[in-house]
Design a protein around this motif. Structure first.
Motif, PDB file in Angstrom:
ATOM      1  N   PHE A  91      35.569  84.172  59.511  1.00 25.84           N
ATOM      2  CA  PHE A  91      35.074  84.407  60.867  1.00 25.84           C
ATOM      3  C   PHE A  91      35.972  85.451  61.524  1.00 25.84           C
ATOM      4  CE2 PHE A  91      33.291  80.137  60.179  1.00 25.84           C
ATOM      5  CZ  PHE A  91      31.994  80.342  60.629  1.00 25.84           C
ATOM      6  N   PRO A  95      35.485  80.288  65.419  1.00 23.14           N
ATOM      7  CA  PRO A  95      34.170  79.656  65.267  1.00 23.14           C
ATOM      8  C   PRO A  95      33.948  78.577  66.325  1.00 23.14           C
ATOM      9  CG  PRO A  95      35.672  78.872  63.574  1.00 23.14           C
ATOM     10  CD  PRO A  95      36.397  79.954  64.332  1.00 23.14           C
ATOM     11  N   SER A 114      29.966  77.900  63.685  1.00 24.01           N
ATOM     12  CA  SER A 114      29.219  79.150  63.776  1.00 24.01           C
ATOM     13  C   SER A 114      30.032  80.222  64.461  1.00 24.01           C
ATOM     14  CB  SER A 114      27.903  78.922  64.528  1.00 24.01           C
ATOM     15  OG  SER A 114      28.169  78.445  65.828  1.00 24.01           O
ATOM     16  N   GLY A 115      29.713  81.462  64.099  1.00 20.52           N
ATOM     17  CA  GLY A 115      30.405  82.576  64.721  1.00 20.52           C
ATOM     18  C   GLY A 115      30.158  83.863  63.988  1.00 20.52           C
TER      19      GLY A 115
END
Length: 118
Positions: A91, A95, A114-115
């Motif tokens: 990432f 994240p 997520s990211g």
């Protein structure tokens, strides 16, 4: 803990990745037991250190949701980045961890990270 799925999209010319991560039952139970063992060492009127029932610890700690949210946070902070590394995902920003349901005794714990990625 392991990554069970990985979804990549491109948004505004940048790669976005969503990982679904699972902590298996033995790992979840280990964190829950460890949390309550540490909490039982607190001084609580009417109980000896280390001998406080879980129900009392939950009540004194702000309720079930508060206690189990803290356990979820501990699992993510202590193990999620190793699972991300094992999946060879990098990432480029911190994240975001998303938990859709509270952790449960004797159940796997599923959440997403997520990211933006490379």
């Amino acid at each position: 803990m392991r990554v069970v799925s990985q979804e990549q999209t491109v948004k505004d010319g940048k790669n976005q990745t969503v990982l679904t991560i699972v902590a298996e039952v033995p790992e979840v139970d280990e964190f829950i037991d460890s949390f309550f063992k540490k909490e039982a060492e607190r001084e609580i009127d009417g109980f000896r250190k280390g001998h406080v029932p879980r129900e009392v610890l939950i009540k004194k700690g702000g309720g079930r949701e508060a206690a189990y949210s803290k356990i979820s946070e501990d699992i993510i902070n202590e193990r999620a980045f190793a699972a991300i590394d094992d999946a060879d995902v990098i990432f480029t920003t911190e994240p975001a961890f998303n938990v859709s349901q509270i952790i449960e005794d004797h159940q796997p714990f599923i959440f997403t990270a997520s990211g933006q990625t490379m």
